[in-house]
Design a protein around this motif. Structure first.
Motif, PDB file in Angstrom:
ATOM      1  N   PRO A 609      49.721  32.036  42.028  1.00  0.00           N
ATOM      2  CA  PRO A 609      48.603  31.202  41.553  1.00  0.00           C
ATOM      3  C   PRO A 609      49.117  29.996  40.781  1.00  0.00           C
ATOM      4  N   MET A 610      48.480  28.862  41.025  1.00  0.00           N
ATOM      5  CA  MET A 610      48.842  27.624  40.338  1.00  0.00           C
ATOM      6  C   MET A 610      47.981  27.496  39.089  1.00  0.00           C
ATOM      7  N   ILE A 617      44.277  27.857  40.459  1.00  0.00           N
ATOM      8  CA  ILE A 617      44.080  27.677  41.894  1.00  0.00           C
ATOM      9  C   ILE A 617      44.743  28.844  42.622  1.00  0.00           C
ATOM     10  N   PHE A 618      43.962  29.506  43.481  1.00  0.00           N
ATOM     11  CA  PHE A 618      44.449  30.610  44.298  1.00  0.00           C
ATOM     12  C   PHE A 618      44.550  30.170  45.758  1.00  0.00           C
ATOM     13  N   ASP A 619      45.615  30.598  46.429  1.00  0.00           N
ATOM     14  CA  ASP A 619      45.703  30.529  47.889  1.00  0.00           C
ATOM     15  C   ASP A 619      45.540  31.952  48.396  1.00  0.00           C
ATOM     16  N   LEU A 620      44.380  32.240  48.986  1.00  0.00           N
ATOM     17  CA  LEU A 620      43.993  33.610  49.311  1.00  0.00           C
ATOM     18  C   LEU A 620      43.875  33.806  50.808  1.00  0.00           C
ATOM     19  N   CYS A 621      44.278  34.994  51.257  1.00  0.00           N
ATOM     20  CA  CYS A 621      44.002  35.449  52.616  1.00  0.00           C
ATOM     21  C   CYS A 621      42.750  36.307  52.548  1.00  0.00           C
ATOM     22  N   ALA A 644      42.369  35.242  35.656  1.00  0.00           N
ATOM     23  CA  ALA A 644      43.096  34.355  36.567  1.00  0.00           C
ATOM     24  C   ALA A 644      44.393  33.870  35.939  1.00  0.00           C
ATOM     25  N   ARG A 645      44.386  33.615  34.638  1.00  0.00           N
ATOM     26  CA  ARG A 645      45.611  33.196  33.954  1.00  0.00           C
ATOM     27  C   ARG A 645      46.655  34.307  33.933  1.00  0.00           C
TER      28      ARG A 645
END
Length: 759
Positions: A609-610, A617-621, A644-645
């Motif tokens: 996660p960024m 920001i998540f890049d999720l499948c 999220a942090r």
């Protein structure tokens, strides 16, 4: 901490009144408190006082950790010398198992001895000269004998007062206050940050602690004894020769992409028939730690997704679980046994240390005698196979030519196959290998684990195996049969698929969004892989020659599938676009009366996660089989933003997001063209185009001269001095096309004007 005697008739103040009274007394003595704290800072050795404060603050964090993580934190903080009282009895046993017997250091021995010599009715303070001086205080009036003492029968037993607690009490008494009881602490100082949501905790992809320490009794200790009989230099030279030089880039270690090293399979494997003495030593020293760490990480994830009933069911069955290590040389069995041991200790917490643990039956593929001898010294009660059985070419039932019953097949409850797919050069060989492993699985819930290095080729091998299993073996809604295409459509054979499910890492059964079904690609930058950190043992450190760090971030791609059971039907799990939309809305405020959320229907973070300022920001499948980018800002939800942090790579996300967009993927060139090939092709095309332009310019210049000569012969010789001058093109000079056309246009206009003047 003391119990005050009060009268039976006197009214007891409420808890709120006691807290308010204490706050008023502390506020009234602010100046005295500041002066006293200044004096406390000045007395004694500042380093000792600072060390005491740090130790008290360190011990106060004990309740926030599990026994394993606390032992790991103590090891990192103090090393082999442990302060007395930091570890309990059970934690001391765990520390001894992982790191050996520690050295116990007594705290403040001299100070304690001096304090014991003082009289109990005196309150002393150390002055600037280092001597002790008595602090005079007024004694309280004695309690009358006829006044009964009131006892709280529901109060917890009084805890033994430690050194830090006694000194804190003395300071509080001098300030005119008292130690606030633990039950009032949360009311006076509310928690500024919420705890992690239950769904966030359930979706974590990490071991506990997150950094794996290889056990000394079962892994590093036996391997060190075996390697001690050989020269360290010879083992290091052999390992570097086999695995690509310093850093061992062709072992389980994943070299960074900037190294631009070829992606090759591990040169030695457990299925090869011959392996020298030093090669077997290199296998243990260089491959065992990485295989153990990655396998343990996957087993922990399986345990979370399938629940404790899965592994406990295997333990309780007759004979225990039947496990096969198909390519790890025994390292996979070590990881499995540690998983079973942890589950068994939670099932039977008071079992004696010497009692056997139901590991079940273990089978290891080890074709070479040298590897088999070493693995047998590490693993007891283990069967070793020289090769895997071939179940693909064995009949399942009696045939016309052979009326005998079909031969019995050995079925395994768990099959672990790390770093075995890249050993096959052809794609069809890999598919046959995976099909054979699938045939050896228990059809009533067997688990197959495939592991490869976290590089492009490793991911493509895993993704290809996943595609084949979904296409031919695992039934899904709308895909319950598989047609085998033969020479003519009339002869096609339809095979009914069996129940099954992908347990991890995928939460969907559609086409992998990162996999190109046309075949391997070059120049790929996006691929599904994960990370696990582990502490290198000493023998691996010597081989690596690493002095800057003692850990390694292992990257790997994996697939875990179950045969014979489909949890999607048993638990009502949905993996489609509706499940993705529901996950985007979030389940933070979901009512407890509704059905429980299934983690296998949540999106998974396929990249770290960024964590930016004010948003994550998540890049999720997603369960719909798409790669999307979700953003969780601070304004979305306090709980979601906090979780999220704290999230990590590989976690399942259940608290939703504010925005979502499709993520652009770089999957490389489908035609097998990498970056270097693409740049070379572009350079060749540009050179060819330049040569063609040069030839065209020469031909066009010749035609212009012929036209001018023709016009001169028809109209007489003209004065060429009136034509505009065009600079001659030098060899190798590249003139833009617009410049060429502009020069030609000026010449044509000048010729026309001259022709008109001649007429």
């Amino acid at each position: 901490m003391s119990t005050a005697a009060t009268s039976a008739e006197a009214p007891q103040p409420s808890e709120a009144e006691r807290i308010n009274a204490l706050i008023e007394r502390i506020n009234a003595n602010d100046d005295d408190m500041a002066q006293l704290m200044h004096e406390l800072d000045m007395m004694g050795d500042p380093e000792d006082m600072e060390g005491l404060r740090e130790l008290v603050e360190f011990i106060s964090q004990r309740d926030q950790h599990t026994p394993e993580s606390w032992v790991h934190l103590v090891r990192q903080s103090f090393g082999e010398t442990i302060p007395e009282g930091v570890l309990g009895e059970s934690e001391m046993k765990l520390y001894t198992t992982l790191y050996g017997e520690p050295i116990i250091q007594e705290i403040f021995e001299e100070s304690l001895a001096e304090e014991e010599e003082q009289e109990s009715d005196q309150l002393l303070r150390e002055n600037e000269g280092g001597n002790w001086e008595e602090i005079k205080y007024e004694e309280e009036a004695e309690v009358e004998d006829d006044v009964p003492v009131v006892y709280d029968m529901e109060a917890t037993p009084e805890e033994e007062e430690t050194i830090a607690m006694r000194r804190t009490r003395e300071v509080a008494e001098q300030l005119g206050g008292e130690i606030m009881l633990e039950q009032f602490e949360n009311e006076a100082v509310p928690d500024s940050a919420p705890r992690a949501h239950a769904l966030t905790t359930d979706g974590k992809f990490q071991t506990d602690p997150s950094t794996i320490n290889l056990p000394k009794n079962t892994v590093t200790g036996p391997i060190s004894i075996i390697l001690s009989e050989f020269s360290n230099k010879h083992i290091a030279d052999t390992a570097r020769r086999l695995f690509g030089g310093p850093g061992l880039p062709h072992s389980t270690t994943t070299a960074p992409p900037r190294a631009q090293l070829p992606q090759l399979a591990i040169p030695i494997n457990a299925s090869q028939n011959f392996m020298g003495e030093m090669e077997a030593n290199a296998f243990l020293a260089a491959l065992y730690p990485g295989i153990y760490a990655s396998t343990l990480s996957v087993l922990v994830e399986l345990r979370k997704r399938l629940g404790s009933e899965w592994i406990r069911g295997l333990i309780s069955q007759e004979g225990g679980p039947n496990v096969l290590d198909a390519s790890g040389g025994g390292a996979g069995i070590l990881a499995w046994r540690d998983t079973v041991r942890a589950e068994w200790e939670s099932m039977v917490p008071d079992h004696p240390d010497g009692d056997p643990i139901p590991y079940g039956r273990s089978t290891v593929l080890a074709a070479a005698d040298t590897l088999r001898l070493r693995a047998s010294a590490i693993l007891d009660n283990t069967t070793f196979l020289p090769r895997l059985p071939d179940y693909l070419h064995v009949r399942d039932a009696p045939t016309v030519h052979d009326k005998r019953e079909a031969p019995k097949r050995k079925q395994f409850d768990v099959i672990i196959a790390p770093h075995s797919l890249l050993n096959f050069d052809e794609e069809y060989e890999r598919k046959l290998y995976v099909q054979n492993l699938w045939a050896m699985l228990n059809p009533n819930g067997g688990i197959l684990i495939l592991l490869e290095k976290g590089r492009q080729k490793g991911f493509e091998a895993i993704a290809s195996a996943r595609e084949m299993l979904l296409k031919r073996h695992i039934a899904s809604p709308g895909s319950t049969e598989y047609d085998t295409a033969l020479e003519s459509p009339e002869d096609n054979v339809t095979t009914t698929k069996e129940p099954g499910m992908i347990i991890a890492p995928c939460t969907n059964h559609s086409t992998c969004p990162m996999h190109n079904t046309a075949g391997p690609t070059k120049g790929r930058r996006d691929y599904c892989h994960f990370e696990q950190r582990y502490i290198r043992p000493d023998f691996l450190q010597r081989i690596m020659g690493a002095k800057d760090r003692n850990h390694e971030d292992l990257k790997f791609s994996y697939l875990a599938v179950q045969r014979g059971r489909d949890l999607r039907q048993e638990r009502g799990i949905r993996q489609d676009s509706e499940a993705t939309d529901a996950a985007f809305e979030g389940f933070e405020h979901r009512s407890e009366s509704l059905p429980a959320i299934q983690p296998l229907a949540l999106p998974r973070a396929v990249y770290p996660p960024m964590k930016r300022r004010g948003h994550v920001i998540f890049d999720l499948c997603t369960p719909a089989g798409k790669i999307e980018r979700w953003t969780v800002p601070r304004s979305y939800s306090r709980q979601a933003y906090r979780d999220a942090r704290k999230s990590h790579w590989g976690d399942l996300w259940a608290l939703g997001a504010k925005t979502r967009v499709p993520r652009n993927l770089n999957l490389g060139d489908k035609h097998g063209e990498g970056k270097k090939e693409r740049l070379a092709r572009r350079a060749a095309d540009k050179a060819a185009s330049r040569e063609a332009d040069e030839e065209g310019d020469m031909d066009e210049h010749a035609r212009d001269e012929e036209e001018e000569e023709g016009e001169e012969s028809a109209n007489g010789r003209r004065d060429r001095s009136a034509l505009p001058e065009v600079p001659m093109r030098k060899k190798g000079q590249n003139i833009p096309s617009w410049k060429k056309h502009a020069d030609k246009k000026r010449i044509r206009l000048a010729v026309r004007k001259q022709s008109a003047a001649d007429l």
